[in-house]
Design a protein around this motif. Structure first.
Motif, mmCIF file in Angstrom:
data_model
loop_
_atom_site.group_PDB
_atom_site.id
_atom_site.type_symbol
_atom_site.label_atom_id
_atom_site.label_comp_id
_atom_site.label_asym_id
_atom_site.label_seq_id
_atom_site.Cartn_x
_atom_site.Cartn_y
_atom_site.Cartn_z
ATOM 1 N N ARG A 64 -91.325 -61.638 7.404
ATOM 2 C CA ARG A 64 -90.635 -62.802 7.953
ATOM 3 C C ARG A 64 -91.023 -63.119 9.405
ATOM 4 O O ARG A 64 -90.683 -64.173 9.918
ATOM 5 C CB ARG A 64 -89.122 -62.583 7.903
ATOM 6 C CG ARG A 64 -88.540 -62.640 6.509
ATOM 7 C CD ARG A 64 -87.084 -62.235 6.506
ATOM 8 N NE ARG A 64 -86.471 -62.372 5.198
ATOM 9 C CZ ARG A 64 -85.823 -63.451 4.770
ATOM 10 N NH1 ARG A 64 -85.711 -64.508 5.572
ATOM 11 N NH2 ARG A 64 -85.298 -63.492 3.565
ATOM 12 N N ILE A 65 -91.715 -62.238 10.071
ATOM 13 C CA ILE A 65 -92.061 -62.432 11.484
ATOM 14 C C ILE A 65 -93.267 -63.355 11.580
ATOM 15 O O ILE A 65 -94.293 -63.134 10.926
ATOM 16 C CB ILE A 65 -92.361 -61.076 12.156
ATOM 17 C CG1 ILE A 65 -91.134 -60.175 12.077
ATOM 18 C CG2 ILE A 65 -92.778 -61.270 13.601
ATOM 19 C CD1 ILE A 65 -91.378 -58.770 12.579
ATOM 20 N N ASP A 66 -93.161 -64.393 12.413
ATOM 21 C CA ASP A 66 -94.264 -65.325 12.618
ATOM 22 C C ASP A 66 -94.623 -65.369 14.105
ATOM 23 O O ASP A 66 -94.070 -64.639 14.932
ATOM 24 C CB ASP A 66 -93.902 -66.719 12.102
ATOM 25 C CG ASP A 66 -92.597 -67.234 12.694
ATOM 26 O OD1 ASP A 66 -92.046 -66.562 13.602
ATOM 27 O OD2 ASP A 66 -92.113 -68.299 12.263
ATOM 28 N N THR A 69 -94.137 -67.752 16.346
ATOM 29 C CA THR A 69 -93.056 -68.237 17.203
ATOM 30 C C THR A 69 -92.066 -67.127 17.546
ATOM 31 O O THR A 69 -91.625 -66.979 18.688
ATOM 32 C CB THR A 69 -92.325 -69.403 16.521
ATOM 33 O OG1 THR A 69 -93.267 -70.430 16.183
ATOM 34 C CG2 THR A 69 -91.257 -69.978 17.439
ATOM 35 N N THR A 70 -91.749 -66.318 16.551
ATOM 36 C CA THR A 70 -90.843 -65.201 16.785
ATOM 37 C C THR A 70 -91.448 -64.192 17.759
ATOM 38 O O THR A 70 -90.763 -63.672 18.650
ATOM 39 C CB THR A 70 -90.510 -64.513 15.460
ATOM 40 O OG1 THR A 70 -89.990 -65.488 14.541
ATOM 41 C CG2 THR A 70 -89.495 -63.412 15.655
ATOM 42 N N LEU A 109 -81.873 -62.558 17.546
ATOM 43 C CA LEU A 109 -83.116 -63.165 17.050
ATOM 44 C C LEU A 109 -83.591 -62.458 15.786
ATOM 45 O O LEU A 109 -84.009 -63.124 14.813
ATOM 46 C CB LEU A 109 -84.179 -63.102 18.136
ATOM 47 C CG LEU A 109 -85.587 -63.591 17.756
ATOM 48 C CD1 LEU A 109 -85.569 -65.075 17.417
ATOM 49 C CD2 LEU A 109 -86.577 -63.310 18.889
ATOM 50 N N ALA A 110 -83.528 -61.137 15.768
ATOM 51 C CA ALA A 110 -83.940 -60.398 14.575
ATOM 52 C C ALA A 110 -83.042 -60.720 13.383
ATOM 53 O O ALA A 110 -83.524 -60.861 12.248
ATOM 54 C CB ALA A 110 -83.913 -58.893 14.868
ATOM 55 N N ASP A 119 -81.455 -63.524 12.906
ATOM 56 C CA ASP A 119 -81.776 -64.872 12.453
ATOM 57 C C ASP A 119 -83.061 -64.881 11.630
ATOM 58 O O ASP A 119 -83.146 -65.581 10.610
ATOM 59 C CB ASP A 119 -81.908 -65.790 13.672
ATOM 60 C CG ASP A 119 -82.203 -67.225 13.276
ATOM 61 O OD1 ASP A 119 -81.313 -67.879 12.698
ATOM 62 O OD2 ASP A 119 -83.343 -67.692 13.540
ATOM 63 N N VAL A 120 -84.048 -64.115 12.052
ATOM 64 C CA VAL A 120 -85.302 -64.055 11.299
ATOM 65 C C VAL A 120 -85.078 -63.405 9.936
ATOM 66 O O VAL A 120 -85.652 -63.831 8.923
ATOM 67 C CB VAL A 120 -86.362 -63.278 12.111
ATOM 68 C CG1 VAL A 120 -87.605 -63.001 11.278
ATOM 69 C CG2 VAL A 120 -86.735 -64.052 13.360
ATOM 70 N N VAL A 167 -86.824 -55.615 11.753
ATOM 71 C CA VAL A 167 -87.348 -56.742 12.534
ATOM 72 C C VAL A 167 -87.146 -56.499 14.023
ATOM 73 O O VAL A 167 -88.037 -56.777 14.842
ATOM 74 C CB VAL A 167 -86.670 -58.055 12.081
ATOM 75 C CG1 VAL A 167 -87.101 -59.213 12.982
ATOM 76 C CG2 VAL A 167 -87.038 -58.364 10.643
#
Length: 439
Positions: free
Chosen positions: A68-70, A72-73, A252-253, A255-256, A313
């Motif tokens: 799921r990490i991109d 932007t993240t 943030l994690a 939300d991702v 994450v």
């Protein structure tokens, strides 16, 4: 008399065995309590926790979190990491200045980044801080104060985390709110007792020994570094900002990972995970954080698997935020290597030059060996000033009656003729001064 002495020795021999056994037990306990063994046991504990989690929940949560990490993240994680690292380095510089050692702010930021990367990449989770403490102490010329500055700086961060965690977990809905409220009176009594001990130490001015003086000295340094008028405001502000950055990274994690929870719901869970990270049972920060996150999310009705994904994450984003520390590590290594080469240029001599020098030395030795006994050595030619119109003298090596031939060192005949045909040749003619008519 000798018989009586032998009997006494035989009687005393069995009595000496228990101390030896006790000494062996103490040595074993000492080895188990050594820092290296504690680090290995902590790493083993973190591995066991991760193994149990993957056994019960599977590896799908780990793979799903990484997937799921991109970009932007990662950029957001680098930004949050920059803020937390800069304020942590500022807190470190304030603490160091409070106990009387100098620490430039730029060097503090670079060293803190390097320590974060080493903490995340090496087992134990604290080896980067150990390296930071030792290097700063060596650079400052006071290893003890350098180590104490890092210990006090980390203590300030932990105090802020415990204070914020206690306040949030006591007031906001969380899986441990009832337990926290039940344990609050005992914790309050413990805090009052600790304050009483500190007050008694301050009031007792008698020199009772070396250890009490050392304890009072450490407490005095802690007061100057953390609670004085010049350092307390900065330490407080930096600790709050750093803790807020860690909580923002956790949100943030979440939300991702798709937790679907509000910030108010995630705040107690984040503080529980951060408190678990302070336990010395981890592999580069991994282990207790994942276990506590899985349990807390499951108890809050969000799913244990989702909690493990959030923790994974968070760990990946924290590692990405510390990657500038790898750049600092490589740059420092390159600068150290270059300085060593500059200080010792001998290894930079080309191998071809060393080989040529060895060959010429061997040829000179053989020539000296082949020279007849009693024959004087040939005199070296007197050098003359060379310029654009004058050439250097022609060196003529006399023939030697040996197998070593020196013709290869003499100038070629074509070169000698060409040199003598030049105007104002530097070759003397029968010892007379050179004139234009003699050329």
């Amino acid at each position: 008399m000798s018989t009586h002495t032998g009997e006494e020795a035989e009687a005393e021999a069995p009595a000496a065995e228990p101390p030896a056994a006790g000494g062996g037990a103490r040595r074993v306990l000492g080895r188990l309590g050594s820092p290296a063994v504690r680090t290995r046991l902590g790493t083993l504990g973190g591995v066991v926790i991760l193994a149990v989690l993957f056994w019960r929940l599977g590896t799908g949560a780990f793979v799903d979190g990484v997937r799921r990490i991109d970009a932007t993240t990662l950029a957001a994680a680098l930004g949050i990491g920059l803020v937390t690292t800069v304020f942590s380095a500022w807190r470190w510089a304030l603490v160091a200045r409070g106990i009387g050692i100098r620490l430039p702010f730029g060097a503090a930021v670079a060293d803190y980044y390097r320590a974060l990367f080493l903490n995340a990449a090496l087992p134990g989770g604290v080896l980067g801080d150990v390296h930071r403490a030792v290097r700063h102490g060596q650079d400052a010329g006071d290893l003890g104060r350098g180590v104490r500055a890092v210990v006090l700086e980390r203590t300030a961060g932990q105090l802020a985390l415990f204070a914020a965690g206690g306040a949030v977990l006591l007031t906001m809905p969380s899986p441990v709110r009832d337990q926290m409220r039940a344990a609050a009176p005992l914790a309050g009594l413990g805090l009052v007792g600790a304050c009483a001990v500190v007050l008694a130490l301050r009031m007792n001015r008698a020199e009772a020994g070396r250890k009490p003086r050392a304890v009072r000295g450490m407490l005095g340094e802690a007061r100057l570094a953390l609670f004085s008028r010049t350092t307390a405001p900065g330490v407080l502000v930096s600790s709050v900002v750093v803790l807020a950055g860690y909580v923002a990274m956790f949100v943030l994690a979440a939300d991702v990972a798709g937790a679907g929870a509000s910030v108010a719901e995630l705040l107690p869970l984040a503080l529980l995970a951060l408190l678990a990270m302070s336990l010395p049972l981890n592999v580069g920060g991994w282990g207790p954080r994942e276990g506590v996150a899985a349990w807390a999310f499951g108890a809050a009705g969000l799913g244990a698997g989702r909690g493990l994904t959030v923790a994974v994450v968070y760990g990946v984003l924290s590692l990405a935020a510390s990657l500038p520390g790898a750049v600092v590590l490589v740059a420092r290594w390159y600068a150290t290597t270059r300085d060593r080469r500059t200080a010792d240029p001998a290894p930079l001599v080309p191998q071809a030059r060393r080989t040529e020098n060895a060959r010429l030395t061997e040829a000179a030795r053989l020539t000296e060996t082949a020279r007849p006994a009693g024959e004087p050595l040939p005199r070296a030619p007197v050098p003359t000033a060379a310029g654009p119109d004058r050439q250097g003298p022609v060196v003529r090596i006399p023939a030697q009656p040996s197998e070593v031939r020196s013709e290869k060192y003499a100038p070629k005949e074509s070169a000698r003729l060409a040199r003598s045909s030049l105007p104002f040749s530097a070759v003397p003619s029968e010892g007379r001064p050179m004139t234009p008519e003699s050329v």
